[in-house]
Design an enzyme around this catalytic site. Structure first.
Site, PDB file in Angstrom:
ATOM      1  N   ASP A 115       0.923  -1.287  -0.001  1.00 40.18           N
ATOM      2  CA  ASP A 115      -0.019  -0.056  -0.139  1.00 40.18           C
ATOM      3  C   ASP A 115       0.964   1.383  -0.032  1.00 40.18           C
ATOM      4  OD1 ASP A 115       0.973  -0.467   2.611  1.00 40.18           O
ATOM      5  OD2 ASP A 115      -1.045  -0.710   3.533  1.00 40.18           O
TER       6      ASP A 115
ATOM      7  N   ASN B 239      -7.596  -2.728  14.163  1.00 38.81           N
ATOM      8  CA  ASN B 239      -9.357  -2.820  13.999  1.00 38.81           C
ATOM      9  C   ASN B 239      -9.272  -3.903  12.875  1.00 38.81           C
ATOM     10  OD1 ASN B 239      -8.077  -1.821  11.476  1.00 38.81           O
ATOM     11  ND2 ASN B 239      -9.638  -0.106  11.100  1.00 38.81           N
TER      12      ASN B 239
ATOM     13  N   HIS C  52      -7.546  -4.566   9.991  1.00 39.04           N
ATOM     14  CA  HIS C  52      -7.321  -4.363   8.560  1.00 39.04           C
ATOM     15  C   HIS C  52      -6.115  -5.045   8.254  1.00 39.04           C
ATOM     16  CE1 HIS C  52      -4.496  -0.328   9.324  1.00 39.04           C
ATOM     17  NE2 HIS C  52      -3.822  -1.126   9.067  1.00 39.04           N
TER      18      HIS C  52
ATOM     19  N   GLU D  89      -9.714  -1.303   5.083  1.00 42.49           N
ATOM     20  CA  GLU D  89     -10.242  -1.263   6.515  1.00 42.49           C
ATOM     21  C   GLU D  89     -11.881  -1.791   6.440  1.00 42.49           C
ATOM     22  OE1 GLU D  89      -8.818   0.319   8.353  1.00 42.49           O
ATOM     23  OE2 GLU D  89      -7.945   2.410   7.711  1.00 42.49           O
TER      24      GLU D  89
HETATM   25  C1  GLP Z   1      -0.436   0.025   8.572  1.00 42.09           C
HETATM   26  C2  GLP Z   1      -0.195  -0.527   7.358  1.00 42.09           C
HETATM   27  C3  GLP Z   1      -0.610  -2.026   7.341  1.00 42.09           C
HETATM   28  C4  GLP Z   1       0.392  -2.621   8.617  1.00 42.09           C
HETATM   29  C5  GLP Z   1      -0.620  -2.174   9.784  1.00 42.09           C
HETATM   30  C6  GLP Z   1      -0.002  -2.306  11.137  1.00 42.09           C
HETATM   31  O1  GLP Z   1      -1.556   0.977   8.524  1.00 42.09           O
HETATM   32  N1  GLP Z   1      -0.929   0.007   6.223  1.00 42.09           N
HETATM   33  O2  GLP Z   1      -0.045  -2.735   6.299  1.00 42.09           O
HETATM   34  O3  GLP Z   1      -0.130  -4.196   8.589  1.00 42.09           O
HETATM   35  O4  GLP Z   1      -0.927  -0.657   9.785  1.00 42.09           O
HETATM   36  O5  GLP Z   1       1.194  -1.531  11.184  1.00 42.09           O
HETATM   37  P1  GLP Z   1       2.378  -2.097  12.553  1.00 42.09           P
HETATM   38  O6  GLP Z   1       3.018  -2.993  12.022  1.00 42.09           O
HETATM   39  O7  GLP Z   1       2.972  -0.678  12.634  1.00 42.09           O
HETATM   40  O8  GLP Z   1       1.473  -2.160  13.891  1.00 42.09           O
END
Ligand code: GLP
Length: 242
Positions: A63, A132, A134, A139
């Site tokens: 992303d 959440n 995702h 989302e």
């Molecule tokens: C972000 C990314 C996700 C990621 C998630 C968790 O928003 N878009 O791809 O897996 O949140 O992030 P983290 O690993 O820093 O908790």
């Protein structure tokens, strides 16, 4: 679904790196799906320590924030360059991140999706999980057959990610993300989660109902999904792990 529980995040990173090393030894031109966020960092560190030749590996980021270009330190393109391409010795020409500054983001999403298809699909998709539920920036709710597209970020995601920006108001409101259909077509999923803050989301993803209202529950439908968790992230699950 295979669940590997390791005591610490660093140990979990080593287990996850072993899975990727095994794939790349067998297929030096493997196609990886690359995740940002803090969860995969121990994996990238452990993989770098293996000194494997990853120069022919191809990669697609999950992303990108809309409105942030590759020159912006907060863009995922730059995180991927810093944490993945440079650390692992990947060839930047073989790694593609959606362009957050594309003049036509809808077209960019479609082009990105086509590039994945033209590469023969993703062999192994690295994933984190949002608190959440995702996956990437899919989302809740997101369709299980969704493709790479422009999405609006949930307020809770913008709050979670505010730590990378000066304030929550600076977090972009939209992103381009691989869809759940895109992610689900990867031949192998490798989901990594650390810490108590992810425990509830992990339990729901693994043991809750499979529903588009909780995108990470997609992993239950995948024929080859592995979760690598530290003890805290695994703490609310009932089921056995190895
Ligand atoms: C972000 C990314 C996700 C990621 C998630 C968790 O928003 N878009 O791809 O897996 O949140 O992030 P983290 O690993 O820093 O908790």
């Amino acid at each position: 679904m295979k669940i590997i529980e390791s005591g610490t995040g660093a140990e979990a990173g080593i287990r996850a790196a072993d899975l990727i090393a095994e794939l790349v030894r067998a297929t030096p031109t493997a196609v990886l799906g690359l995740a940002t966020g803090s969860s995969p960092l121990p994996l990238y560190a452990a993989l770098a320590a293996q000194n494997l030749d990853l120069g022919r590996v191809r990669g697609f980021s999950l992303d990108e924030y809309l409105g942030l270009g590759a020159a912006d330190g907060k863009s995922y393109a730059q995180v991927i360059r810093r944490e993945v391409i440079e650390r692992l010795g990947l060839d930047p020409a073989l790694i593609r991140t959606p362009d957050g500054l594309a003049p036509d983001p809808v077209q960019e999403a479609a082009d990105f999706e086509r590039s994945i298809r033209e590469a023969g699909g993703i062999d192994l998709q690295i994933l984190g999980i949002g608190s959440n539920g995702h996956l990437a920036f899919n989302e809740p709710p997101s369709a299980f057959d969704s493709r790479t597209r422009v999405v609006e970020l949930a307020p809770s995601t913008r709050d979670d990610n505010a730590r990378f920006f000066d304030s929550a108001a600076d977090v972009p409101t939209h992103a381009i993300t691989q869809g759940l259909g895109t992610i689900g077509e990867a031949r192998q999923l490798l989901l990594i989660a650390h810490g108590e803050a992810k425990a509830e989301a992990v339990a729901r993803a693994v043991e809750g109902p499979v529903t588009e209202d909780f995108p990470a529950s997609l992993i239950q439908r995948h024929p080859n999904a592995t979760l690598v968790l530290d003890a805290a992230a695994a703490s609310r699950m009932q089921r056995a792990r190895v």
